[in-house]
Design a protein around this motif. Structure first.
Motif, PDB file in Angstrom:
ATOM      1  N   ARG A  51       0.855  -1.196   0.000  1.00 38.22           N
ATOM      2  CA  ARG A  51       0.000   0.000   0.000  1.00 38.22           C
ATOM      3  C   ARG A  51       0.880   1.231   0.000  1.00 38.22           C
ATOM      4  O   ARG A  51       2.054   1.175   0.342  1.00 38.22           O
ATOM      5  CB  ARG A  51      -0.950  -0.058   1.189  1.00 38.22           C
ATOM      6  N   SER A  52       0.286   2.356  -0.332  1.00 39.08           N
ATOM      7  CA  SER A  52       1.084   3.544  -0.633  1.00 39.08           C
ATOM      8  C   SER A  52       1.767   4.132   0.594  1.00 39.08           C
ATOM      9  O   SER A  52       2.627   5.004   0.453  1.00 39.08           O
ATOM     10  CB  SER A  52       0.216   4.602  -1.312  1.00 39.08           C
ATOM     11  N   ASN A  53       1.415   3.689   1.774  1.00 38.63           N
ATOM     12  CA  ASN A  53       2.055   4.223   2.963  1.00 38.63           C
ATOM     13  C   ASN A  53       3.283   3.403   3.387  1.00 38.63           C
ATOM     14  O   ASN A  53       3.857   3.642   4.446  1.00 38.63           O
ATOM     15  CB  ASN A  53       1.058   4.282   4.125  1.00 38.63           C
ATOM     16  N   VAL A  54       3.673   2.453   2.540  1.00 44.59           N
ATOM     17  CA  VAL A  54       4.800   1.571   2.834  1.00 44.59           C
ATOM     18  C   VAL A  54       5.752   1.581   1.644  1.00 44.59           C
ATOM     19  O   VAL A  54       5.310   1.621   0.501  1.00 44.59           O
ATOM     20  CB  VAL A  54       4.304   0.135   3.103  1.00 44.59           C
ATOM     21  N   GLY A  55       7.073   1.528   1.899  1.00 46.01           N
ATOM     22  CA  GLY A  55       8.038   1.543   0.809  1.00 46.01           C
ATOM     23  C   GLY A  55       8.507   0.176   0.371  1.00 46.01           C
ATOM     24  O   GLY A  55       8.925  -0.009  -0.762  1.00 46.01           O
ATOM     25  N   GLU A  56       8.414  -0.793   1.305  1.00 43.64           N
ATOM     26  CA  GLU A  56       8.903  -2.124   0.991  1.00 43.64           C
ATOM     27  C   GLU A  56       8.154  -3.137   1.850  1.00 43.64           C
ATOM     28  O   GLU A  56       7.800  -2.864   2.989  1.00 43.64           O
ATOM     29  CB  GLU A  56      10.407  -2.227   1.256  1.00 43.64           C
ATOM     30  N   LYS A  57       7.954  -4.317   1.269  1.00 43.06           N
ATOM     31  CA  LYS A  57       7.302  -5.405   2.001  1.00 43.06           C
ATOM     32  C   LYS A  57       7.933  -6.700   1.560  1.00 43.06           C
ATOM     33  O   LYS A  57       8.223  -6.891   0.373  1.00 43.06           O
ATOM     34  CB  LYS A  57       5.808  -5.405   1.717  1.00 43.06           C
ATOM     35  N   LYS A  58       8.149  -7.596   2.526  1.00 44.15           N
ATOM     36  CA  LYS A  58       8.834  -8.841   2.220  1.00 44.15           C
ATOM     37  C   LYS A  58       8.062 -10.012   2.784  1.00 44.15           C
ATOM     38  O   LYS A  58       7.486  -9.942   3.872  1.00 44.15           O
ATOM     39  CB  LYS A  58      10.255  -8.808   2.809  1.00 44.15           C
ATOM     40  N   ASP A  59       8.055 -11.114   2.028  1.00 47.47           N
ATOM     41  CA  ASP A  59       7.436 -12.352   2.482  1.00 47.47           C
ATOM     42  C   ASP A  59       8.295 -13.499   1.989  1.00 47.47           C
ATOM     43  O   ASP A  59       8.198 -13.920   0.850  1.00 47.47           O
ATOM     44  CB  ASP A  59       6.006 -12.467   1.949  1.00 47.47           C
ATOM     45  N   GLN A  60       9.174 -13.965   2.836  1.00 46.26           N
ATOM     46  CA  GLN A  60      10.100 -15.049   2.532  1.00 46.26           C
ATOM     47  C   GLN A  60      10.953 -14.670   1.320  1.00 46.26           C
ATOM     48  O   GLN A  60      11.730 -13.723   1.392  1.00 46.26           O
ATOM     49  CB  GLN A  60       9.332 -16.357   2.342  1.00 46.26           C
ATOM     50  N   ARG A  61      10.818 -15.370   0.212  1.00 49.29           N
ATOM     51  CA  ARG A  61      11.679 -15.087  -0.952  1.00 49.29           C
ATOM     52  C   ARG A  61      11.147 -13.982  -1.848  1.00 49.29           C
ATOM     53  O   ARG A  61      11.757 -13.629  -2.855  1.00 49.29           O
ATOM     54  CB  ARG A  61      11.854 -16.369  -1.783  1.00 49.29           C
ATOM     55  N   ILE A  62      10.014 -13.442  -1.499  1.00 49.19           N
ATOM     56  CA  ILE A  62       9.362 -12.446  -2.344  1.00 49.19           C
ATOM     57  C   ILE A  62       9.352 -11.104  -1.636  1.00 49.19           C
ATOM     58  O   ILE A  62       9.081 -11.024  -0.436  1.00 49.19           O
ATOM     59  CB  ILE A  62       7.923 -12.871  -2.664  1.00 49.19           C
ATOM     60  N   ALA A  63       9.657 -10.046  -2.378  1.00 47.92           N
ATOM     61  CA  ALA A  63       9.603  -8.696  -1.830  1.00 47.92           C
ATOM     62  C   ALA A  63       9.047  -7.765  -2.897  1.00 47.92           C
ATOM     63  O   ALA A  63       9.166  -8.016  -4.104  1.00 47.92           O
ATOM     64  CB  ALA A  63      10.985  -8.226  -1.394  1.00 47.92           C
ATOM     65  N   VAL A  64       8.420  -6.715  -2.444  1.00 51.10           N
ATOM     66  CA  VAL A  64       7.932  -5.674  -3.337  1.00 51.10           C
ATOM     67  C   VAL A  64       8.413  -4.333  -2.806  1.00 51.10           C
ATOM     68  O   VAL A  64       8.415  -4.098  -1.595  1.00 51.10           O
ATOM     69  CB  VAL A  64       6.390  -5.717  -3.483  1.00 51.10           C
ATOM     70  N   THR A  65       8.863  -3.470  -3.713  1.00 47.98           N
ATOM     71  CA  THR A  65       9.270  -2.126  -3.354  1.00 47.98           C
ATOM     72  C   THR A  65       8.407  -1.129  -4.107  1.00 47.98           C
ATOM     73  O   THR A  65       7.951  -1.390  -5.226  1.00 47.98           O
ATOM     74  CB  THR A  65      10.750  -1.885  -3.712  1.00 47.98           C
ATOM     75  N   LEU A  66       8.175   0.004  -3.508  1.00 50.12           N
ATOM     76  CA  LEU A  66       7.340   1.046  -4.088  1.00 50.12           C
ATOM     77  C   LEU A  66       8.063   2.382  -3.998  1.00 50.12           C
ATOM     78  O   LEU A  66       8.516   2.769  -2.923  1.00 50.12           O
ATOM     79  CB  LEU A  66       5.997   1.125  -3.351  1.00 50.12           C
ATOM     80  N   ASN A  67       8.138   3.064  -5.121  1.00 51.72           N
ATOM     81  CA  ASN A  67       8.678   4.413  -5.171  1.00 51.72           C
ATOM     82  C   ASN A  67       7.560   5.330  -5.657  1.00 51.72           C
ATOM     83  O   ASN A  67       7.279   5.422  -6.848  1.00 51.72           O
ATOM     84  CB  ASN A  67       9.886   4.466  -6.123  1.00 51.72           C
ATOM     85  N   LYS A  68       6.906   5.999  -4.715  1.00 57.48           N
ATOM     86  CA  LYS A  68       5.757   6.823  -5.067  1.00 57.48           C
ATOM     87  C   LYS A  68       6.155   8.046  -5.889  1.00 57.48           C
ATOM     88  O   LYS A  68       5.414   8.498  -6.765  1.00 57.48           O
ATOM     89  CB  LYS A  68       5.029   7.269  -3.803  1.00 57.48           C
ATOM     90  N   THR A  69       7.321   8.573  -5.617  1.00 56.06           N
ATOM     91  CA  THR A  69       7.759   9.764  -6.346  1.00 56.06           C
ATOM     92  C   THR A  69       7.930   9.449  -7.824  1.00 56.06           C
ATOM     93  O   THR A  69       7.481  10.202  -8.693  1.00 56.06           O
ATOM     94  CB  THR A  69       9.078  10.293  -5.765  1.00 56.06           C
ATOM     95  N   LYS A  71       6.693   6.799  -9.240  1.00 53.23           N
ATOM     96  CA  LYS A  71       5.514   6.028  -9.655  1.00 53.23           C
ATOM     97  C   LYS A  71       5.910   4.703 -10.276  1.00 53.23           C
ATOM     98  O   LYS A  71       5.497   4.359 -11.405  1.00 53.23           O
ATOM     99  CB  LYS A  71       4.618   6.860 -10.582  1.00 53.23           C
ATOM    100  N   HIS A  72       6.739   3.971  -9.549  1.00 56.43           N
ATOM    101  CA  HIS A  72       7.017   2.615  -9.988  1.00 56.43           C
ATOM    102  C   HIS A  72       7.155   1.682  -8.803  1.00 56.43           C
ATOM    103  O   HIS A  72       7.438   2.107  -7.682  1.00 56.43           O
ATOM    104  CB  HIS A  72       8.207   2.534 -10.949  1.00 56.43           C
ATOM    105  N   PHE A  73       6.890   0.420  -9.058  1.00 58.69           N
ATOM    106  CA  PHE A  73       7.002  -0.618  -8.039  1.00 58.69           C
ATOM    107  C   PHE A  73       7.546  -1.879  -8.680  1.00 58.69           C
ATOM    108  O   PHE A  73       7.395  -2.084  -9.898  1.00 58.69           O
ATOM    109  CB  PHE A  73       5.666  -0.852  -7.323  1.00 58.69           C
ATOM    110  N   SER A  74       8.225  -2.671  -7.880  1.00 56.51           N
ATOM    111  CA  SER A  74       8.945  -3.825  -8.418  1.00 56.51           C
ATOM    112  C   SER A  74       8.721  -5.051  -7.552  1.00 56.51           C
ATOM    113  O   SER A  74       8.563  -4.947  -6.333  1.00 56.51           O
ATOM    114  CB  SER A  74      10.448  -3.532  -8.494  1.00 56.51           C
ATOM    115  N   LEU A  75       8.752  -6.191  -8.222  1.00 56.77           N
ATOM    116  CA  LEU A  75       8.673  -7.491  -7.554  1.00 56.77           C
ATOM    117  C   LEU A  75      10.055  -8.125  -7.604  1.00 56.77           C
ATOM    118  O   LEU A  75      10.678  -8.175  -8.672  1.00 56.77           O
ATOM    119  CB  LEU A  75       7.660  -8.393  -8.248  1.00 56.77           C
ATOM    120  N   HIS A  76      10.517  -8.582  -6.458  1.00 55.94           N
ATOM    121  CA  HIS A  76      11.821  -9.224  -6.371  1.00 55.94           C
ATOM    122  C   HIS A  76      11.619 -10.649  -5.858  1.00 55.94           C
ATOM    123  O   HIS A  76      11.005 -10.840  -4.799  1.00 55.94           O
ATOM    124  CB  HIS A  76      12.734  -8.472  -5.402  1.00 55.94           C
TER     125      HIS A  76
END
Lengths: 112, 116
Positions: A51-69, A71-76
């Motif tokens: 969600r937009s109030n968070v910059g990064e979230k991780k769940d075991q081998r999967i992570a997502v990052t968000l750069n609101k400025t 306007k991009h997000f990535s799956l790792h």
């Protein structure tokens, strides 16, 4: 309205390597960014979201990052395994009605 | 997460006919949506199913082609009318469930339609 672009369209990695899929969105009001994994012949399954109030979230081998400025997000995905092979879709939600707009999808192939 | 059941799961239809897809959820949900996924493509929102009122259609989709019903908070139907081969797709029911951090969207198993 919202527009989501997803890259790359296909990605091949060796088992054990990392995979990164990137999405950009157009509507700065978007506030929810889920990722779905779709195996052949199956429904899209939610694997992680941010969600937009968070910059990064991780769940075991999967992570997502968000750069609101930017306007991009990535799956790792780290330490990829053959069962990670699937089509991955990013999505963004904005505006009233909680509608999701999806990226075009990335075919991930993990070679063993 | 909610359990979302769709029927039929798969069907082969003759062109010119209509087919109704049912979506049943095991709990009351405020948000229900219908998506289409054409072969090898991404997901496209057809409409938001509104309980007790007409569905809200996205650009490119019309009620005459895709009539939707939602009589209560656990059930919805999508009809694909006067089908042509271009309607061959996966049709997915989707629901939004509330959590402490916000709403999360889940998909049903999908209805795989082939029009011949």
């Amino acid at each position: 309205g919202e527009n989501v672009e997803q890259h790359p369209s296909t990605l091949s990695v060796q088992e054990g390597d990392s995979a990164v899929i990137k999405c950009t969105y157009s509507d700065s009001a978007s506030n929810y960014f889920p990722w779905y994994k779709q195996e052949l012949g199956k429904r899209p399954q939610l694997i992680i979201d941010i969600r937009s109030n968070v910059g990064e979230k991780k769940d075991q081998r999967i992570a997502v990052t968000l750069n609101k400025t930017a306007k991009h997000f990535s799956l790792h995905i780290t330490e990829t395994q053959p069962e990670d092979s699937a089509v991955y879709f990013c999505a963004a939600r904005s505006g009233p009605g909680n509608k999701l707009v999806f990226g075009a999808g990335t075919i991930l192939r993990v070679k063993s | 997460s909610a359990v979302i059941s769709q029927k039929p799961s798969r069907d082969i239809c003759q062109r010119g006919t209509s087919l109704t897809i049912q979506c049943q959820v095991d709990s009351q949900v405020t948000m229900m949506f219908w998506y289409r996924q054409q072969p090898g493509q991404s997901l496209t929102l057809i409409a938001t199913a509104n309980q007790g009122s007409e569905a809200t259609y996205e650009s490119g989709f019309v009620i005459d082609k895709f009539p939707i019903s939602r009589p209560n908070l656990t059930f919805s139907t999508l009809t694909v009318s006067n089908m042509s081969p271009e309607d061959s797709s996966i049709y997915l029911c989707s629901v939004g469930t509330a959590s402490p951090s916000g709403n999360t969207i889940y998909f049903g198993e999908g209805s795989w339609l082939t029009v011949v």
